[in-house]
Every structure is written in C-alpha cells, then in structure tokens.
Design a protein around this motif. Structure first.
Motif, PDB file in Angstrom:
ATOM      1  N   GLY A 127       0.789  -1.220   0.000  1.00  0.00           N
ATOM      2  CA  GLY A 127       0.000   0.000   0.000  1.00  0.00           C
ATOM      3  C   GLY A 127       0.823   1.274   0.000  1.00  0.00           C
ATOM      4  N   SER A 128       2.104   1.176  -0.299  1.00  0.00           N
ATOM      5  CA  SER A 128       2.966   2.359  -0.277  1.00  0.00           C
ATOM      6  C   SER A 128       3.014   3.035  -1.642  1.00  0.00           C
ATOM      7  N   CYS A 129       3.523   4.260  -1.637  1.00  0.00           N
ATOM      8  CA  CYS A 129       3.802   4.979  -2.875  1.00  0.00           C
ATOM      9  C   CYS A 129       5.039   5.832  -2.639  1.00  0.00           C
ATOM     10  N   ARG A 130       5.603   6.342  -3.699  1.00  0.00           N
ATOM     11  CA  ARG A 130       6.740   7.240  -3.551  1.00  0.00           C
ATOM     12  C   ARG A 130       6.270   8.520  -2.867  1.00  0.00           C
ATOM     13  N   LEU A 131       7.067   9.024  -1.974  1.00  0.00           N
ATOM     14  CA  LEU A 131       6.763  10.261  -1.267  1.00  0.00           C
ATOM     15  C   LEU A 131       6.542  11.403  -2.265  1.00  0.00           C
ATOM     16  N   ASP A 132       7.354  11.449  -3.315  1.00  0.00           N
ATOM     17  CA  ASP A 132       7.203  12.489  -4.344  1.00  0.00           C
ATOM     18  C   ASP A 132       5.870  12.379  -5.079  1.00  0.00           C
ATOM     19  N   ASP A 133       5.386  11.137  -5.284  1.00  0.00           N
ATOM     20  CA  ASP A 133       4.086  10.962  -5.945  1.00  0.00           C
ATOM     21  C   ASP A 133       2.960  11.504  -5.063  1.00  0.00           C
ATOM     22  N   LEU A 134       3.033  11.212  -3.768  1.00  0.00           N
ATOM     23  CA  LEU A 134       2.025  11.739  -2.844  1.00  0.00           C
ATOM     24  C   LEU A 134       2.080  13.261  -2.819  1.00  0.00           C
ATOM     25  N   LEU A 135       3.271  13.811  -2.755  1.00  0.00           N
ATOM     26  CA  LEU A 135       3.422  15.263  -2.745  1.00  0.00           C
ATOM     27  C   LEU A 135       2.811  15.880  -3.999  1.00  0.00           C
ATOM     28  N   SER A 136       3.032  15.276  -5.158  1.00  0.00           N
ATOM     29  CA  SER A 136       2.465  15.799  -6.413  1.00  0.00           C
ATOM     30  C   SER A 136       0.949  15.855  -6.358  1.00  0.00           C
ATOM     31  N   VAL A 137       0.340  14.824  -5.806  1.00  0.00           N
ATOM     32  CA  VAL A 137      -1.122  14.801  -5.682  1.00  0.00           C
ATOM     33  C   VAL A 137      -1.582  15.884  -4.708  1.00  0.00           C
ATOM     34  N   ILE A 138      -0.914  15.986  -3.586  1.00  0.00           N
ATOM     35  CA  ILE A 138      -1.312  16.964  -2.567  1.00  0.00           C
ATOM     36  C   ILE A 138      -1.218  18.381  -3.108  1.00  0.00           C
ATOM     37  N   VAL A 139      -0.089  18.752  -3.735  1.00  0.00           N
ATOM     38  CA  VAL A 139       0.092  20.136  -4.196  1.00  0.00           C
ATOM     39  C   VAL A 139      -0.780  20.473  -5.398  1.00  0.00           C
ATOM     40  N   SER A 140      -1.345  19.467  -6.048  1.00  0.00           N
ATOM     41  CA  SER A 140      -2.271  19.746  -7.154  1.00  0.00           C
ATOM     42  C   SER A 140      -3.637  20.199  -6.646  1.00  0.00           C
ATOM     43  N   THR A 141      -3.854  20.076  -5.340  1.00  0.00           N
ATOM     44  CA  THR A 141      -5.070  20.555  -4.702  1.00  0.00           C
ATOM     45  C   THR A 141      -4.816  21.994  -4.247  1.00  0.00           C
ATOM     46  N   PRO A 142      -5.621  22.955  -4.702  1.00  0.00           N
ATOM     47  CA  PRO A 142      -5.342  24.365  -4.408  1.00  0.00           C
ATOM     48  C   PRO A 142      -5.061  24.676  -2.936  1.00  0.00           C
ATOM     49  N   ARG A 143      -5.792  24.080  -2.039  1.00  0.00           N
ATOM     50  CA  ARG A 143      -5.592  24.367  -0.613  1.00  0.00           C
ATOM     51  C   ARG A 143      -4.190  24.005  -0.148  1.00  0.00           C
ATOM     52  N   TRP A 144      -3.611  22.984  -0.765  1.00  0.00           N
ATOM     53  CA  TRP A 144      -2.332  22.450  -0.311  1.00  0.00           C
ATOM     54  C   TRP A 144      -1.189  22.720  -1.292  1.00  0.00           C
ATOM     55  N   SER A 145      -1.318  23.719  -2.133  1.00  0.00           N
ATOM     56  CA  SER A 145      -0.317  23.975  -3.180  1.00  0.00           C
ATOM     57  C   SER A 145       1.066  24.324  -2.641  1.00  0.00           C
ATOM     58  N   GLU A 146       1.159  24.729  -1.386  1.00  0.00           N
ATOM     59  CA  GLU A 146       2.453  25.125  -0.806  1.00  0.00           C
ATOM     60  C   GLU A 146       3.076  24.040   0.078  1.00  0.00           C
ATOM     61  N   VAL A 147       2.471  22.875   0.145  1.00  0.00           N
ATOM     62  CA  VAL A 147       2.972  21.801   1.007  1.00  0.00           C
ATOM     63  C   VAL A 147       4.324  21.305   0.493  1.00  0.00           C
ATOM     64  N   THR A 148       5.185  20.956   1.435  1.00  0.00           N
ATOM     65  CA  THR A 148       6.507  20.424   1.107  1.00  0.00           C
ATOM     66  C   THR A 148       6.649  19.009   1.670  1.00  0.00           C
ATOM     67  N   VAL A 149       7.718  18.346   1.269  1.00  0.00           N
ATOM     68  CA  VAL A 149       8.017  17.030   1.844  1.00  0.00           C
ATOM     69  C   VAL A 149       8.225  17.176   3.350  1.00  0.00           C
ATOM     70  N   GLY A 150       8.808  18.276   3.771  1.00  0.00           N
ATOM     71  CA  GLY A 150       8.991  18.531   5.205  1.00  0.00           C
ATOM     72  C   GLY A 150       7.667  18.589   5.953  1.00  0.00           C
ATOM     73  N   ASP A 151       6.661  19.192   5.322  1.00  0.00           N
ATOM     74  CA  ASP A 151       5.329  19.238   5.941  1.00  0.00           C
ATOM     75  C   ASP A 151       4.756  17.831   6.075  1.00  0.00           C
ATOM     76  N   ILE A 152       4.941  17.019   5.047  1.00  0.00           N
ATOM     77  CA  ILE A 152       4.444  15.638   5.093  1.00  0.00           C
ATOM     78  C   ILE A 152       5.146  14.887   6.221  1.00  0.00           C
ATOM     79  N   ARG A 153       6.442  15.059   6.328  1.00  0.00           N
ATOM     80  CA  ARG A 153       7.196  14.394   7.402  1.00  0.00           C
ATOM     81  C   ARG A 153       6.725  14.878   8.787  1.00  0.00           C
ATOM     82  N   GLN A 154       6.404  16.167   8.897  1.00  0.00           N
ATOM     83  CA  GLN A 154       5.884  16.723  10.154  1.00  0.00           C
ATOM     84  C   GLN A 154       4.567  16.053  10.524  1.00  0.00           C
TER      85      GLN A 154
END
Length: 184
Positions: free
Chosen positions: A34-61
């Motif tokens: 059930g895993s995915c690449r962290l970069d793939d998840l980040l790409s999906v998240i930042v494509s959502t307007p509310r989360w366009s500024e999210v970073t890998v650091g935010d995901i790790r937080q």
C-alpha cells in the motif's frame, strides 16, 4: 512549519489518499504494502489548491506528529500502516501479546459481546497493545468502552493476527468468547 490545525487537516487528507480513495486522485499504491513514492504523494497533494504550498517537510511533520501513527515513511516511500478500505493490503501473520485492546463505544457493546468484533467497512479489526490507541479510536462516537482480547484463545479458535507496526495489530472476526470489558 504547519500550524496544529493545518497539520490535523493535512493528516486527514493524506489518510484519505493512502487508506481510502487513492484512485480518485490518480495515486497508484503498491498492491503488496500500500505504499507509494513520497514524491508521488506530494504531487497529488500540491495539485489541490488548498495544499499547493505543502513540502516534503510538511508531510514528514504530519507523519511524525500523528498520535495514532497511522502513516509511515521508509526511505522515499510512504504508506498507511492500517485502516485501508480500498484494496486489501498484505500483512505477514505474527504472534501478538496475550492481551490486546479494542476501543469501542457503549452504543454497540451489547452487539459486540453477542456477535464478536467484526471489521465492518474496514478490512480488519484494529487492536492495540495498550489502552492509549484503543482509547483514541473508541472515543470518537460516544462513551468509551475498552475491551480486552484474549489472543491465545482467539488463536486457538483460528484467528490470525497481523502486526501493522507501532503496537497496532489487525485480525479478522474476533469471537465473543475472546472478549471482556476492560476494568483497570
């Protein structure tokens, strides 16, 4: 750095993506774990307007700050440890402690004591090694009730347990004869 409110909100969105509706967002999860690449998840998240500024650091937080430790990052991959409703994730069987805990609420206690624990909309029944996680899960819908699960008896009755990590265990149906209301 995310505020507490933003961290909780992003955590819920990430949980939705990794546990319930990855395909709705074009996220492809590994069918085994059930895993995915962290970069793939980040790409999906930042494509959502509310989360366009999210970073890998935010995901790790978010992953580090989650009380329930629902998510896990290993190297460059991220996954939900448990709670999937989309595709069945494979876990290896394990030997749990003799007693595990399950949190529920008073409104369903009589049914559980009659029929046992069932996975309902999820793939597995969620159990924990301590009362903390069980309390978090059980207190969402009403008066908290903690149950103990006699894993030795359940194992003798054919129940297989799976270790999801972070003191969380998964199982199929738990017969009522293996359950007791916990009184500290």
């Amino acid at each position: 750095m995310l505020s507490n409110t933003a961290e909780v909100s992003l955590s819920k969105f990430m949980t939705k993506l990794l546990r319930h509706t990855p395909e709705q967002y074009g996220l492809i999860l590994d069918p085994e774990d059930g895993s995915c690449r962290l970069d793939d998840l980040l790409s999906v998240i930042v494509s959502t307007p509310r989360w366009s500024e999210v970073t890998v650091g935010d995901i790790r937080q978010v992953v580090a700050g989650c009380d329930k430790q629902r998510l896990e990052i290993i190297d460059d991959r991220i996954k939900a440890r448990y709670g999937h409703s989309h595709t069945k994730i494979t876990y290896g069987p394990g030997t749990p402690p003799a007693i595990l805990f399950h949190g529920t609420h008073s409104g369903v206690l009589s049914v559980i004591l009659e029929e046992g624990l069932q996975s309902m909309e999820r793939q597995y029944v969620h159990l924990s090694e301590g009362t903390h996680f069980a309390s978090l899960a059980g207190s969402r819908r009403g008066k908290l009730i903690l149950l103990t699960v006699d894993t030795i008896r359940a194992g003798q009755m054919g129940v297989t347990f799976y270790n999801a990590g972070n003191k969380v265990w998964l199982a199929g149906h738990i017969p009522p004869s293996c359950l007791k209301v916990y009184t500290p």
